[in-house]
Enzyme design. Structure first.
Site, short mmCIF file in Angstrom:
data_model
loop_
_atom_site.label_atom_id
_atom_site.label_comp_id
_atom_site.label_asym_id
_atom_site.label_seq_id
_atom_site.Cartn_x
_atom_site.Cartn_y
_atom_site.Cartn_z
N PHE A 195 -11.05 -5.45 -6.59
CA PHE A 195 -11.53 -6.39 -6.23
C PHE A 195 -10.32 -5.34 -4.56
O PHE A 195 -9.89 -5.94 -3.44
CB PHE A 195 -10.11 -7.47 -6.03
CG PHE A 195 -9.99 -8.76 -7.51
CD1 PHE A 195 -11.43 -9.32 -7.13
CD2 PHE A 195 -9.79 -8.47 -8.02
CE1 PHE A 195 -12.08 -10.30 -8.30
CE2 PHE A 195 -9.56 -8.80 -9.12
CZ PHE A 195 -10.63 -9.75 -9.64
N CYS A 215 -2.58 -14.67 -4.08
CA CYS A 215 -2.33 -14.59 -3.33
C CYS A 215 -2.81 -16.57 -2.87
O CYS A 215 -2.76 -17.23 -2.40
CB CYS A 215 -2.70 -14.32 -1.71
SG CYS A 215 -5.34 -14.24 -2.00
N ARG A 222 0.55 -0.91 0.07
CA ARG A 222 0.66 -0.24 0.00
C ARG A 222 0.83 0.88 -0.17
O ARG A 222 0.57 1.64 -0.37
CB ARG A 222 -1.25 -0.35 0.96
CG ARG A 222 -1.97 -0.91 1.14
CD ARG A 222 -3.22 -0.78 1.86
NE ARG A 222 -2.61 -1.40 3.02
CZ ARG A 222 -3.40 -2.58 3.09
NH1 ARG A 222 -4.16 -3.66 2.07
NH2 ARG A 222 -3.36 -3.71 4.52
N ASP A 237 -5.75 -7.64 -6.77
CA ASP A 237 -6.12 -8.30 -5.48
C ASP A 237 -6.48 -9.43 -5.56
O ASP A 237 -7.72 -9.50 -3.89
CB ASP A 237 -5.09 -7.65 -4.40
CG ASP A 237 -4.87 -8.08 -3.29
OD1 ASP A 237 -4.26 -9.08 -3.36
OD2 ASP A 237 -4.84 -7.28 -2.05
N ALA A 253 -15.55 -8.31 -11.08
CA ALA A 253 -14.21 -7.81 -11.08
C ALA A 253 -14.31 -8.09 -12.35
O ALA A 253 -13.53 -7.12 -13.25
CB ALA A 253 -13.69 -7.52 -10.22
N ASP A 293 -15.64 -3.87 -5.98
CA ASP A 293 -15.65 -5.11 -5.37
C ASP A 293 -16.83 -5.57 -6.17
O ASP A 293 -17.97 -5.08 -5.88
CB ASP A 293 -15.27 -4.85 -3.79
CG ASP A 293 -15.25 -6.23 -3.37
OD1 ASP A 293 -13.88 -6.03 -2.76
OD2 ASP A 293 -15.42 -6.70 -2.72
N SER A 294 -17.15 -6.96 -5.44
CA SER A 294 -18.42 -7.47 -4.81
C SER A 294 -18.93 -7.63 -3.49
O SER A 294 -20.61 -7.69 -3.89
CB SER A 294 -18.55 -8.75 -6.26
OG SER A 294 -17.44 -10.15 -5.19
#
Ligand code: SAH
Length: 363
Positions: A207, A319, A191, A279, A259, A229-230
């Site tokens: 995301f 990730c 960040r 992300d 997204a 974002d969802s």
């Protein structure tokens, strides 16, 4: 120690009991936690067979973990961070994150579960934090035969939302219901990187969860930000995180959408962003989903690259533990090829240093 490596179990150890591992010739090797329902049948506590697995063992391990991070009853640059990271800190199955005065703990193995009272006490003693909140609701607990368990373990119940400071920026964290222990602490340094490269840019954060990268981009002087974002709930927090840092709620530009579809739509509309952040959640959960995940990563990256003008920057993450860094680079290369762009890696980002990787247990 995988189940297949074990010739015989003597006695009738219960889940989480400490067992002595011996070689086929009878030599004592290590002490570990027994987990009859997991393929990982024993997780090693110590390679000293004469050791003692008790509260002082956990005091020592937690104290060493905190010392490596310079935590001693308080926080410095940030008021949140990881305190104990499982195998990397010699406590398999324990994840402990600090948010101000609250430690949020996940007990993810039978051994960590068995000693959770002792561990919670060590966490308080070592950090000086007033309370420990349990968030043992990760799916991996099922593999250990453990049911989910959430709630206050020590001290007062945490407030519905904790306000943290990360590298000078403030964020609301819901430690009871938020993802993981409430916040993606592993992205802390990234960040800051985004903040540094955001001056004057049009940024797109896909995301975005609670908008942490979006706020960082705004703080870095982004001209505009769009955050996708969802989860409407996550976006609501993203708006409030913007306000918390002195920006308008709308400055984070929330879009509640899938997204992958939104990226495709932006490409069709020929929109451009100087900086795109990708992300996504863990797309490869197991070996069976690897191929599909690879395609999803490639698609998202390809569309993201198509949104960049010449000289634009993509900050992209995976990730999925099953997708190696090498494989991820290949996926990005295919994405660039299909997007028709020439791309270069200017920096390799990683998880924050409070999420260390043990050289003898890189998994
Ligand atoms: N970058 C964030 C963390 C992202 S976690 C941070 O630094 O805090 C992944 C996010 O993706 C979650 O918030 C989840 O709600 C969201 N998500 C999952 N599937 C999605 C999809 N198909 N479209 C958009 N968002 C999705």
């Amino acid at each position: 120690m995988f189940s297949g490596a074990i010739a015989r179990v003597e006695g009738a150890p219960e889940p989480g009991d400490t067992v002595l591992l011996t070689s086929s010739s009878g030599e004592a090797l290590a002490l570990g936690a027994f987990s009859p329902s997991s393929q990982i049948r024993v997780r090693i506590w110590t390679f000293d067979p004469a050791g003692e697995i008790d509260s002082s063992f956990f005091d020592d391990r937690v104290r060493a973990a905190a010392a490596r991070r310079n935590i001693s009853g308080g926080w410095s640059v940030s008021t949140a961070g990881r305190i104990v990271f499982s195998e990397a800190d010699g406590v398999p199955g324990l994840v402990a994150d600090g948010y101000g005065d609250v430690v949020v703990a996940q007990f993810l193995s039978a051994g960590a579960e068995k000693f959770k009272k002792e561990i919670a006490e060590s966490l308080c003693t070592v950090t000086g934090c007033g309370s420990v909140y349990e968030r043992s609701d990760a799916e991996s607990r099922e593999l250990e035969g453990l049911a989910p368990s959430n709630g206050v373990m020590r001290g007062a119940a945490p407030p519905g939302e904790i306000e943290i400071i990360e590298n000078g920026l403030k964020y609301f964290v819901d430690v009871r219901k938020g993802h993981k222990t409430g916040f993606y602490l592993d992205q802390a340094i990234n960040r800051s990187v985004v903040r540094e490269i955001s001056a004057g840019v049009k940024a797109l954060n896909c995301f975005c969860y609670t908008g942490a990268f979006s706020v960082a981009a705004l703080a870095g002087g982004a001209e505009s930000v769009v955050s996708i974002d969802s989860s409407e709930k996550a976006l609501e927090t993203a708006r409030r995180n913007a306000v918390l840092n002195g920006f308008e709620a709308d400055a984070v530009g929330c879009v509640c959408a899938d997204a992958f579809e939104a990226l495709r739509g932006f490409v069709a509309e020929k929109r451009q962003f100087d900086l795109v952040i990708l992300d996504p959640p863990k797309l490869a959960a197991d070996k069976g989903s690897l191929e599909r995940a690879g395609r999803a990563y490639k698609d998202a990256n390809m569309h993201a690259m198509r949104l960049l003008p010449a000289g634009g920057t993509l900050v992209t993450f995976s990730c999925s533990g099953l997708v190696s860094a090498e494989e991820f680079q290949k996926i990005a290369a295919w994405a660039a090829l299909d997007a028709g762009v020439t791309a270069r890696i200017v920096a390799r980002l990683s998880q924050a240093p409070d999420h260390p990787v043990s050289l003898n247990f890189p998994e």
